[in-house]
Scaffold this active site. Structure first.
Site, PDB file in Angstrom:
ATOM      1  CG  ASP A  29      -2.035   0.979   1.163  1.00 39.67           C
ATOM      2  OD1 ASP A  29      -1.753   2.196   1.136  1.00 39.67           O
ATOM      3  OD2 ASP A  29      -3.199   0.553   1.148  1.00 39.67           O
ATOM      4  CG  HIS A  99      -8.790  -3.422  -2.036  1.00 40.36           C
ATOM      5  ND1 HIS A  99      -9.860  -2.778  -2.640  1.00 40.36           N
ATOM      6  CD2 HIS A  99      -8.429  -2.632  -0.999  1.00 40.36           C
ATOM      7  CE1 HIS A  99     -10.112  -1.659  -1.987  1.00 40.36           C
ATOM      8  NE2 HIS A  99      -9.262  -1.543  -0.978  1.00 40.36           N
TER       9      HIS A  99
END
Length: 116
Positions: A29, A99
Site C-alpha cells: 500500500d 481488495h
C-alpha cells in the site's frame, strides 16, 4: 472503466508487487497503516464483495491463502496480523476493485470502537 489496481496488475502503473499469479496480485500500500500493509486483489475487476458470484469461492479462498503465505514471508505470521475487506461507502471502500488489506508488523489494538 479500469481501476488503478487494474493498471498496477497490467503493469502500466508502478507498484511494489510482492506476489502475482494468474488470479491474484499483491502489492504494498502506498499509504501504509502499519509497517506491513499489503493489498491482495483479484486480477479480474470485481467492484465489491457484493459483486462476488457463487463461482468465485475458489478465488476468495485463494485471497485468504495468499494472505497467509505473504504474512509468513513478511515475518508477521507468528506475531499476528489483520485482514480487512471494506465494502462500499459506509465500509470506507475507496477503490472499487475488491481488495484484501493484510496489515501487521506492530500491535494493532481494537478493530472498532464499541457503539455508545
Amino acid at each position: 472503466m479500469s481501476t488503478i489496481f487494474s493498471k498496477i496488475i497490467e503493469g502500466s502503473l508502478p507498484a511494489d508487487i510482492v506476489y502475482q499469479d494468474d488470479h491474484l496480485t499483491a502489492f504494498r500500500d502506498i499509504n501504509p497503516a502499519a509497517p506491513t500493509h499489503i493489498l491482495i486483489v483479484p486480477n479480474r475487476e470485481i467492484p465489491t464483495v457484493n459483486d462476488l458470484e457463487d463461482g468465485d469461492e475458489a478465488l476468495a479462498g485463494k485471497m485468504l491463502l495468499a494472505a497467509r503465505d505473504i504474512a509468513k514471508r513478511e515475518g508477521i505470521a507468528e506475531s499476528g496480523y489483520r485482514l480487512i475487506i471494506n465494502c462500499n461507502k459506509d465500509g470506507n471502500q475507496e477503490v472499487f476493485h475488491l481488495h484484501l488489506h493484510l496489515i501487521g508488523g506492530r500491535s494493532l489494538g481494537n478493530m472498532v470502537k464499541p457503539a455508545k
